[in-house]
Design a protein around this motif. Structure first.
Motif, short mmCIF file in Angstrom:
data_model
loop_
_atom_site.label_atom_id
_atom_site.label_comp_id
_atom_site.label_asym_id
_atom_site.label_seq_id
_atom_site.Cartn_x
_atom_site.Cartn_y
_atom_site.Cartn_z
N PRO A 26 35.11 49.29 46.28
CA PRO A 26 33.72 48.86 46.47
C PRO A 26 32.85 49.91 47.17
CG PRO A 26 35.20 47.05 46.96
CD PRO A 26 36.05 48.28 46.78
N ASP A 27 33.45 50.75 48.00
CA ASP A 27 32.68 51.83 48.64
C ASP A 27 32.24 52.86 47.61
OD1 ASP A 27 33.03 50.65 51.16
OD2 ASP A 27 34.94 51.71 51.46
N PHE A 28 33.11 53.20 46.66
CA PHE A 28 32.73 54.11 45.59
C PHE A 28 31.63 53.48 44.74
CE2 PHE A 28 36.67 56.20 46.66
CZ PHE A 28 36.43 57.53 46.35
N LYS A 29 31.80 52.20 44.43
CA LYS A 29 30.81 51.48 43.64
C LYS A 29 29.45 51.51 44.33
CE LYS A 29 29.74 48.65 40.27
NZ LYS A 29 29.06 49.40 39.28
N ALA A 30 29.45 51.27 45.64
CA ALA A 30 28.20 51.28 46.42
C ALA A 30 27.56 52.67 46.44
CB ALA A 30 28.47 50.80 47.84
N ALA A 31 28.38 53.71 46.27
CA ALA A 31 27.87 55.08 46.26
C ALA A 31 27.39 55.50 44.86
CB ALA A 31 28.95 56.05 46.76
N GLY A 32 27.42 54.57 43.90
CA GLY A 32 26.90 54.86 42.58
C GLY A 32 27.93 55.20 41.52
N TYR A 33 29.20 55.11 41.85
CA TYR A 33 30.25 55.41 40.88
C TYR A 33 30.41 54.26 39.90
CZ TYR A 33 32.08 59.45 43.44
OH TYR A 33 32.24 60.68 44.02
N GLN A 34 30.72 54.62 38.65
CA GLN A 34 31.19 53.66 37.67
C GLN A 34 32.71 53.68 37.77
OE1 GLN A 34 28.94 53.70 33.83
NE2 GLN A 34 28.16 55.60 34.73
N THR A 35 33.33 52.51 37.82
CA THR A 35 34.75 52.45 38.15
C THR A 35 35.55 51.73 37.08
OG1 THR A 35 34.36 50.43 39.41
CG2 THR A 35 34.28 52.51 40.64
N GLY A 36 36.76 52.24 36.84
CA GLY A 36 37.66 51.62 35.87
C GLY A 36 39.09 51.65 36.38
N PHE A 37 39.85 50.64 36.00
CA PHE A 37 41.27 50.56 36.35
C PHE A 37 42.05 50.12 35.13
CE2 PHE A 37 45.19 48.65 37.38
CZ PHE A 37 45.69 49.46 38.37
N TYR A 38 43.18 50.81 34.87
CA TYR A 38 43.98 50.52 33.69
C TYR A 38 45.46 50.63 34.04
CZ TYR A 38 39.36 51.46 32.15
OH TYR A 38 37.99 51.42 32.05
N GLY A 39 46.19 49.54 33.86
CA GLY A 39 47.63 49.55 34.07
C GLY A 39 48.12 48.49 35.01
N LYS A 40 49.15 48.83 35.74
CA LYS A 40 49.78 47.92 36.69
C LYS A 40 48.99 47.96 37.99
CE LYS A 40 54.01 47.19 39.25
NZ LYS A 40 55.04 47.94 39.93
N TYR A 41 48.43 46.83 38.38
CA TYR A 41 47.64 46.83 39.61
C TYR A 41 48.54 46.70 40.82
CZ TYR A 41 43.66 46.16 42.68
OH TYR A 41 42.73 46.29 43.68
N LEU A 42 49.15 45.58 41.02
CA LEU A 42 50.08 45.37 42.13
C LEU A 42 51.16 44.40 41.66
CD1 LEU A 42 47.48 44.81 44.98
CD2 LEU A 42 48.93 46.81 44.71
N ASN A 43 52.35 44.50 42.26
CA ASN A 43 53.39 43.53 41.93
C ASN A 43 52.92 42.14 42.29
OD1 ASN A 43 55.25 45.39 40.99
ND2 ASN A 43 56.20 45.66 42.99
N GLY A 44 53.05 41.22 41.36
CA GLY A 44 52.69 39.85 41.62
C GLY A 44 51.21 39.61 41.77
N TRP A 45 50.38 40.51 41.24
CA TRP A 45 48.93 40.33 41.35
C TRP A 45 48.55 39.01 40.69
CZ3 TRP A 45 45.34 41.94 44.30
CH2 TRP A 45 44.00 41.80 43.96
N PRO A 46 47.72 38.21 41.36
CA PRO A 46 47.43 36.86 40.84
C PRO A 46 46.42 36.82 39.70
CG PRO A 46 46.26 37.24 42.89
CD PRO A 46 47.14 38.45 42.67
N GLN A 47 46.17 37.92 39.03
CA GLN A 47 45.28 37.99 37.88
C GLN A 47 43.84 37.64 38.21
OE1 GLN A 47 46.38 39.34 34.87
NE2 GLN A 47 48.14 39.78 36.12
N ILE A 48 43.42 37.94 39.43
CA ILE A 48 42.01 37.85 39.76
C ILE A 48 41.40 39.24 39.61
CG2 ILE A 48 42.29 35.87 41.28
CD1 ILE A 48 42.15 37.80 43.66
N ALA A 49 40.11 39.31 39.56
CA ALA A 49 39.45 40.60 39.37
C ALA A 49 39.76 41.53 40.55
CB ALA A 49 37.95 40.41 39.26
N PRO A 50 40.22 42.75 40.26
CA PRO A 50 40.40 43.71 41.35
C PRO A 50 39.03 44.15 41.86
CG PRO A 50 40.88 44.73 39.23
CD PRO A 50 40.59 43.29 38.97
N ALA A 51 38.88 44.24 43.15
CA ALA A 51 37.58 44.47 43.79
C ALA A 51 36.92 45.77 43.34
CB ALA A 51 37.74 44.48 45.30
N GLY A 52 35.66 45.67 42.93
CA GLY A 52 34.82 46.83 42.72
C GLY A 52 34.90 47.51 41.37
N PHE A 53 35.75 47.05 40.47
CA PHE A 53 35.89 47.73 39.18
C PHE A 53 34.90 47.17 38.16
CE2 PHE A 53 40.03 48.60 41.11
CZ PHE A 53 40.08 49.96 40.93
#
Length: 121
Positions: free
Chosen positions: A12-39
């Motif tokens: 979210p800090d990168f996002k606030a600084a004007g970055y466009q953000t993307g994430f692809y792959g394994k987020y975290l073990n057992g991630w509850p399938q909610i949106a990862p912050a700031g992407f």
């Protein structure tokens, strides 16, 4: 929805600084399938039991069926699409996290390369 991991993310800090953000792959073990912050764009692998092909992915909060595309190819295609859309405004910086699940046991090679790897097994 947030959780303790999202609350501590730097994205979210990168996002606030004007970055466009993307994430692809394994987020975290057992991630509850909610949106990862700031992407802005993301595709999270479905489970650690479906490493390589076939299972639907969580793409921007929507379960997206797969056609058996090898996971690293799927991630590559998502990331290249993201870059293609972000580079329309070259003044805007971007941040990508690429976390392929490979190699994890059972270390299944991409089908077109499996014969090339036979000498190493």
């Amino acid at each position: 929805m947030t959780n303790a991991v999202n609350d501590k993310s730097v994205v979210p800090d990168f996002k606030a600084a004007g970055y466009q953000t993307g994430f692809y792959g394994k987020y975290l073990n057992g991630w509850p399938q909610i949106a990862p912050a700031g992407f802005d764009d993301w595709a999270i692998m479905p489970s650690v039991n479906a490493y390589y092909t076939g299972e639907p992915w969580n793409v921007n909060g929507v379960e997206e069926p797969q056609d058996g595309t090898y996971s690293t190819h799927f991630l590559r295609d998502r990331a290249l699409s993201f870059l293609g859309s972000t580079e329309t405004d070259d003044a805007s910086p971007w941040l990508i996290f690429m976390n392929p699940i490979t190699p994890h046991a059972p270390a299944t090679p991409e089908p077109s390369t499996s014969s090339q790897l036979a000498a190493f097994t």
